[in-house]
Design an enzyme around this catalytic site. Structure first.
Site, short mmCIF file in Angstrom:
data_model
loop_
_atom_site.label_atom_id
_atom_site.label_comp_id
_atom_site.label_asym_id
_atom_site.label_seq_id
_atom_site.Cartn_x
_atom_site.Cartn_y
_atom_site.Cartn_z
N LYS A 176 76.48 12.67 -49.68
CA LYS A 176 75.60 13.83 -49.61
C LYS A 176 74.26 13.51 -48.96
O LYS A 176 73.23 14.09 -49.32
CB LYS A 176 75.40 14.45 -51.00
CG LYS A 176 76.70 14.94 -51.64
CD LYS A 176 76.45 15.66 -52.95
CE LYS A 176 77.75 16.13 -53.56
NZ LYS A 176 77.57 16.83 -54.84
N LYS B 35 81.44 26.56 -56.47
CA LYS B 35 81.45 25.39 -55.60
C LYS B 35 80.12 24.63 -55.68
O LYS B 35 79.08 25.18 -56.02
CB LYS B 35 81.71 25.82 -54.15
CG LYS B 35 83.08 26.45 -53.95
CD LYS B 35 84.20 25.43 -54.12
CE LYS B 35 85.56 26.07 -53.98
NZ LYS B 35 86.01 26.78 -55.17
N ASP B 36 80.20 23.38 -55.31
CA ASP B 36 79.05 22.47 -55.33
C ASP B 36 77.89 23.03 -54.51
O ASP B 36 78.09 23.61 -53.45
CB ASP B 36 79.48 21.12 -54.76
CG ASP B 36 78.56 19.99 -55.19
OD1 ASP B 36 77.36 20.06 -54.87
OD2 ASP B 36 79.04 19.05 -55.84
N LYS B 37 76.66 22.84 -55.00
CA LYS B 37 75.49 23.30 -54.26
C LYS B 37 75.20 22.40 -53.07
O LYS B 37 75.03 22.87 -51.94
CB LYS B 37 74.26 23.37 -55.18
CG LYS B 37 72.98 23.74 -54.41
CD LYS B 37 71.77 23.82 -55.32
CE LYS B 37 70.52 24.19 -54.51
NZ LYS B 37 69.31 24.34 -55.35
#
Length: 620
Positions: A26, A327-329
C-alpha cells in the site's frame, strides 16, 4: 491480529514454516487493487469507467434527466465526484436486475442523508435549533406559538432537489413536516405527529412515521402492547382518519409463557384494490429501468463514505444503494452496486486481488537462500497448506485509540454511555457526524446515548458487535491451533459436525473442514478444550449470561460459523527487479527496489493482508 495472541502464539498461528521475507504494501493505492467476483463468479471489471468528470456535470440533474440529454445509443455518463486526494467513479450500466428484487427490507437500516451537505452549515444549524426548540416542548404541553412556528430552508428550483429535502428532513426529524411554496420549502411541526405522540410514546411516534415514509411493501409496524381497549380504539381511529387510504390496522392478542394475555396494534400497507394485470414485456422493461446496476470504482475512500457522496449527488437516500461487501479504504477497488435495493450484503463469491509488495528483503541479512527462492517456497506452501482465516486489522479499526471490538463489548453489556464508546468514536465522517448530532440533541444520559446509537443505521450499529465477535474468533482460532495442533485431521469435539473419537482416529475429516463459531445466540460451541475456552473467554468479559440481543438498539446477534483455514485460488507471482548478486559476505543480496507482484482469489470475508502475513511471516 489480537495483541495477546500475536505475542504468545505467533508461530502456531502459521500453517507452514518457511523463512519468509520483509516488504511493504500500500505504498500507493494502485499497489492494492481489489476487484469483486459476483455471485456467478464473474469479475466486476472496469469497462468504460470515465475519470476526471467535473461534479458540475451532474449538478441539478437526476440520472434520468442526464440520460435524456444523450444520444439514444449512448449509455448514460457515470457519476464521478472528485475531492482532493480521493475519487469515486460510478459506471452507469442499466441491468435487468428486477428479478432479484428484495421485498424483505428491514426499515431500521434506512440511512439519513447528511443534512449539512444538503443545506450547508448555516441552514443546517438553523434547522437543528428549530428542531430542538420544537422537541423540547413535549406533545401534551406544546403551546400555540411553537405549534405554529415555521422555518424557511431556502429555494430549490429543481424538482429532484426538493424531493431530497423533503425525504431528508422527514427521515432525520419525523416530528417535522415540509411544505412547498413555489420553489421555497418551509418546515414546521407536524400536527399529525403531535396528535399521535399524545396517544403513544414519542419513540413509537418517531418509528411509525419513519415506517410510513419508507413505504416498503410487505412490512409491518407493531405498537407496544396495549391492554386498554378504549385507548386502542382511539389509536385505530387516528390511523384510519389520517392514513386510512395507505394502511390498515388490527389488534392482535398473544399469550405469554406465564399465561397472561397481551394485545398490540399492528399496521400494514394496503394491497392494491384492483388485481394486478398480466405484465407485458414492455412493463417488465419499464420496471427494470427503476433499478440501475453499476460498477463502483473508488480510491482512498471507505464504501459508506462513497455511498454518501453519491446519494447527495443524485438526490437519493444512502439506503437506496445496496452492495455485497465493504472494501478496503487504502486501495483501488471495484465492486457491484445497485440503486434501489436488489443486491444483498454478502451476495458475492469473493474478491480478486492484484498486489505489489515493494522493497523486498530477507528476514536475515546473512540468509543463504536467494530472494526468488524464498518467495517461491512461501507461495508453494500457502497454495498447499493455506492460511488461518483470521479477521484482518481493518475489522477492528487498528489506527484508533479505542478499537471497534471494545465498543462492541460495551454495547453487548448495554453500557450505552461508556466514555470510550462515545467520546472516542472511530474517525469516520459519516458515523461521527451522525453520532455527535444525536448526542447534541438528546444529551449524554443513558436514554440520550441510546437514542444517539439509534441514529446510526442498523448496519453501523451491528458492525461494532461483529467486531467484538471477530476478535473472540481470532483468539479461538489461535488457541485451537496451539492446543490441538495443526492437523492434518480434525480432532474429537471439533465442529464439522461434532467429530467423534472414532472419526478422529480414522481421519474422516481434514483440518480444512473444521469450522469455529462466531459468538451469538444460535451457535453451538466445540465439544473439546476449544469450547471450554469460549466459555471462559466470554465469562471474563462479563458475557457468561449474554443473550446477544440489545433491545434498546434493536440488535439481534444469532452468530455464525467460519472456516478455520482458507486457501487462495489462482495464485500467481512474479519477482520484479534484477537478479541477486553475491554480497561481500557471500550471501545473495537482493537488488534495491525489488518487488513482488501477486495475483489471487479469496472467498468473501477473507483478508488479503492475512494471506500476506502467512506468505511473508511478518505483518505486511
Amino acid at each position: 491480529m489480537d495483541k495477546e495472541v500475536t505475542a504468545s502464539v505467533s508461530a502456531p498461528c502459521f500453517m507452514s514454516d518457511h523463512e519468509g521475507f520483509y516488504g511493504s504494501i500500500k505504498n500507493s493505492t494502485r499497489d492494492f487493487i481489489v476487484t469483486e467476483r459476483n455471485i456467478n463468479g464473474h469479475l466486476v471489471n472496469e469497462r468504460n469507467v470515465l475519470e476526471n468528470v467535473s461534479p458540475a456535470d451532474f449538478s441539478g440533474q437526476t440520472c434520468a434527466e442526464k440520460e435524456s440529454k444523450t444520444d439514444e445509443n449512448v449509455k448514460p455518463s457515470p457519476i464521478d465526484i472528485i475531492r482532493e486526494d480521493n475519487f469515486i467513479t460510478a459506471e452507469g450500466d442499466v441491468s435487468d436486475v428486477v428479478a432479484c428484487q428484495n421485498t424483505e427490507i428491514d426499515t431500521a437500516c434506512e440511512e439519513p442523508i447528511e443534512l449539512d451537505v444538503v443545506f450547508g452549515q448555516s441552514v443546517n444549524e438553523a434547522l437543528e435549533q428549530f428542531a430542538a426548540s420544537v422537541e423540547l416542548h413535549s406533545a401534551p404541553r406544546l403551546d400555540k406559538a411553537v405549534a405554529s412556528a415555521e422555518l424557511s430552508l431556502g429555494s430549490f428550483p429543481e424538482k429532484h432537489q426538493r424531493a431530497t429535502v423533503h425525504r431528508a428532513v422527514r427521515h432525520n426529524f419525523p416530528f417535522l413536516m415540509t411544505v412547498t411554496n413555489g420553489i421555497e420549502i418551509i418546515v414546521k411541526k407536524d400536527p399529525h405527529y403531535l396528535e399521535l405522540a399524545q396517544l403513544v410514546s414519542e419513540e413509537e411516534a418517531h418509528d411509525f412515521f419513519r415506517f410510513i415514509d419508507a413505504k416498503v411493501p410487505n412490512t409491518l409496524f407493531t405498537f407496544k402492547k396495549d391492554d386498554n381497549k378504549e385507548h386502542r380504539k382511539a389509536v385505530h381511529h387516528f390511523l384510519s382518519r389520517r392514513f386510512g387510504k395507505l394502511v390498515e390496522t388490527k389488534s392482535f392478542s398473544d399469550v405469554s409463557s406465564g399465561g397472561s394475555q397481551t394485545t398490540a396494534i399492528t399496521v400494514r400497507f394496503r394491497e392494491r384494490s384492483k388485481p394486478a394485470k398480466k405484465r407485458t414485456a414492455a412493463d417488465c422493461q419499464e420496471e427494470s429501468l427503476r433499478y440501475t446496476g453499476f460498477t463502483l470504482k473508488k480510491e482512498n475512500l471507505e464504501t459508506l463514505e462513497a455511498i454518501n457522496y453519491m446519494a447527495t449527488g443524485l438526490g437519493v437516500l444512502p439506503s437506496d444503494f445496496t452492495y455485497a461487501g465493504i472494501k478496503d479504504k487504502r486501495a483501488l477497488t471495484y465492486q457491484s452496486m445497485v440503486v434501489k435495493k436488489p443486491l444483498h450484503l454478502g451476495r458475492l463469491q469473493g474478491n480478486h486481488f492484484q498486489l505489489i509488495i515493494r522493497d523486498l528483503r530477507p528476514h536475515r541479512a546473512d540468509s543463504p537462500t536467494g530472494l526468488g527462492d524464498l518467495v517461491q517456497e512461501a507461495v508453494d506452501n500457502v497454495k498447499v497448506k493455506g492460511f488461518v482465516n483470521f479477521y484482518g486489522p481493518q475489522r477492528f479499526g487498528a489506527s484508533q485509540s479505542v478499537q471497534a471490538d471494545e465498543v462492541g463489548l460495551a454495547l453487548l453489556k448495554e453500557e450505552m454511555n461508556a466514555k470510550e464508546s462515545l467520546a472516542l468514536m472511530p474517525e469516520h465522517k459519516v458515523r461521527e457526524r451522525l453520532m455527535l448530532r444525536a448526542l447534541h440533541r438528546y444529551g449524554m444520559g443513558q436514554e440520550g446515548c441510546a437514542r444517539g446509537w439509534l441514529s446510526l443505521p442498523h448496519g453501523m450499529r451491528v458492525f461494532y458487535i461483529h467486531a467484538y465477535c471477530s476478535r473472540v474468533w481470532n483468539q479461538a482460532a489461535a488457541f485451537r491451533l496451539q492446543r490441538l495442533g495443526r492437523g492434518p485431521g480434525a480432532v474429537q469435539g471439533d465442529l464439522v459436525h461434532i467429530v467423534t473419537a472414532a472419526e478422529e482416529a480414522d481421519n474422516v475429516y481434514s483440518l480444512r473442514q473444521v469450522i469455529l463459531p462466531m459468538p451469538g445466540n444460535s451457535v453451538k460451541y466445540p465439544e473439546n478444550a476449544v469450547g471450554a475456552w469460549y466459555r471462559e473467554r466470554l465469562a471474563k468479559d462479563g458475557l457468561a449470561n449474554c443473550r446477544y440481543r440489545v433491545t434498546q438498539l434493536k440488535l439481534n446477534i444469532p452468530g455464525c460459523y467460519r472456516p478455520l483455514l482458507v486457501y487462495p485460488r489462482n495464485l500467481t507471482h512474479e519477482v520484479q527487479g534484477h537478479t541477486e548478486q553475491p554480497s561481500d559476505e557471500g550471501s545473495l543480496a537482493p537488488p534495491a527496489g525489488s518487488s513482488l507482484a501477486l495475483s489471487f482469489d479469496l472467498d468473501a470475508s477473507c483478508y488479503a493482508t492475512v494471506c500476506l502475513r502467512e506468505i511473508m511471516k511478518c505483518d505486511p
